[in-house]
Scaffold this motif. Structure first.
Motif, PDB file in Angstrom:
ATOM      1  N   VAL A 167       0.811  -1.214   0.202  1.00  0.00           N
ATOM      2  CA  VAL A 167       0.046  -0.091  -0.273  1.00  0.00           C
ATOM      3  C   VAL A 167       0.874   1.280  -0.055  1.00  0.00           C
ATOM      4  N   ILE A 168       2.116   1.677   0.814  1.00  0.00           N
ATOM      5  CA  ILE A 168       2.664   2.830   0.970  1.00  0.00           C
ATOM      6  C   ILE A 168       3.759   2.582  -0.088  1.00  0.00           C
ATOM      7  N   GLU A 169       4.307   1.798  -1.427  1.00  0.00           N
ATOM      8  CA  GLU A 169       4.183   1.427  -2.133  1.00  0.00           C
ATOM      9  C   GLU A 169       3.491   1.885  -3.168  1.00  0.00           C
ATOM     10  N   THR A 170       2.656   1.543  -3.444  1.00  0.00           N
ATOM     11  CA  THR A 170       0.912   1.907  -4.426  1.00  0.00           C
ATOM     12  C   THR A 170       1.280   3.577  -4.634  1.00  0.00           C
ATOM     13  N   VAL A 171       1.049   3.941  -2.616  1.00  0.00           N
ATOM     14  CA  VAL A 171       0.570   5.232  -2.936  1.00  0.00           C
ATOM     15  C   VAL A 171       1.504   6.196  -3.031  1.00  0.00           C
ATOM     16  N   SER A 172       3.587   6.094  -2.698  1.00  0.00           N
ATOM     17  CA  SER A 172       4.252   6.889  -3.020  1.00  0.00           C
ATOM     18  C   SER A 172       5.096   6.723  -3.641  1.00  0.00           C
ATOM     19  N   GLY A 173       4.528   5.350  -5.060  1.00  0.00           N
ATOM     20  CA  GLY A 173       5.931   4.822  -5.950  1.00  0.00           C
ATOM     21  C   GLY A 173       6.540   6.318  -6.939  1.00  0.00           C
ATOM     22  N   ASP A 174       5.771   7.404  -6.767  1.00  0.00           N
ATOM     23  CA  ASP A 174       6.207   7.945  -8.179  1.00  0.00           C
ATOM     24  C   ASP A 174       6.313   9.565  -7.090  1.00  0.00           C
ATOM     25  N   ALA A 175       6.129  10.000  -6.371  1.00  0.00           N
ATOM     26  CA  ALA A 175       6.850  10.546  -5.134  1.00  0.00           C
ATOM     27  C   ALA A 175       7.726  10.992  -5.316  1.00  0.00           C
ATOM     28  N   GLU A 176       8.182  12.299  -5.524  1.00  0.00           N
ATOM     29  CA  GLU A 176       9.603  12.576  -5.649  1.00  0.00           C
ATOM     30  C   GLU A 176      10.567  13.074  -4.187  1.00  0.00           C
ATOM     31  N   ILE A 177      11.485  12.010  -3.836  1.00  0.00           N
ATOM     32  CA  ILE A 177      12.278  12.368  -2.469  1.00  0.00           C
ATOM     33  C   ILE A 177      13.011  13.604  -2.447  1.00  0.00           C
ATOM     34  N   PRO A 178      12.014  14.227  -1.713  1.00  0.00           N
ATOM     35  CA  PRO A 178      12.587  15.678  -0.790  1.00  0.00           C
ATOM     36  C   PRO A 178      14.182  15.338  -1.072  1.00  0.00           C
TER      37      PRO A 178
END
Length: 182
Positions: A38-49
């Motif tokens: 679930v975490i990977e699906t939700v945050s997979g494309d988010a840019e890492i600060p």
């Protein structure tokens, strides 16, 4: 597969936990693996600060000792500005060294917004003047006259001056120039 070394924790109600575990079982996964997906699906494309320290932290730290009276005055000013003592002390020193105001967090965006709005107004006035000089107004029948545009330009310049004066007043306040007894 990347090494799993970080732990995510949260508190939820017993009912939420039971429902979550049931959904995980429906998908044929352990609750831990299901949460990971679930975490990977939700945050997979988010840019890492960017994890680098701030510029101020990279450049160094200054430690000073102050007398109790000075420290209390600094604390009172910091409270009045709504910032920590260390932030206020850094703003004061930076203002002095740069000979420029250093707005605190709550002031920075409104000041920038004000200058941005004034720049936009000036651009609009220039566009109106260009169209007026060409004699190609479209739309309704009103066309401003040169004197009206000049008055609007003066108003924008006055507003820009007032905003700059406010920022300059911040500098005077930060350096204490207006409060010294001579």
């Amino acid at each position: 597969m990347p090494q799993k070394s970080e732990l995510v924790r949260t508190r939820i109600t017993p009912a939420s936990k039971t429902r979550f575990e049931a959904v995980a079982v429906e998908h044929g996964l352990s609750p831990s693996e299901f949460l990971r997906q679930v975490i990977e699906t939700v945050s997979g494309d988010a840019e890492i600060p960017d994890q680098r320290p701030t510029k101020a932290r990279r450049e160094g730290k200054v430690t000073v000792r102050l007398g109790q009276e000075t420290r209390q005055a600094l604390e009172a000013e910091a409270r009045g500005q709504g910032v920590p003592v260390s932030t206020w002390a850094a703003k004061l020193l930076t203002a002095r060294v740069r000979s420029a105001p250093q707005p605190v967090k709550g002031e920075r965006k409104p000041i920038q917004w004000g200058f941005r709005q004034l720049r936009g107004m000036a651009t609009n006035l220039n566009q109106i003047a260009t169209v007026m000089n060409r004699g190609v107004f479209t739309g309704d029948t009103y066309a401003p006259v040169k004197g009206e545009l000049q008055a609007l330009r003066r108003d924008v310049q006055a507003l820009r001056g007032e905003l700059a004066e406010y920022a300059g007043g911040r500098f005077t306040f930060q350096t204490g120039e207006g409060t010294r007894d001579e």
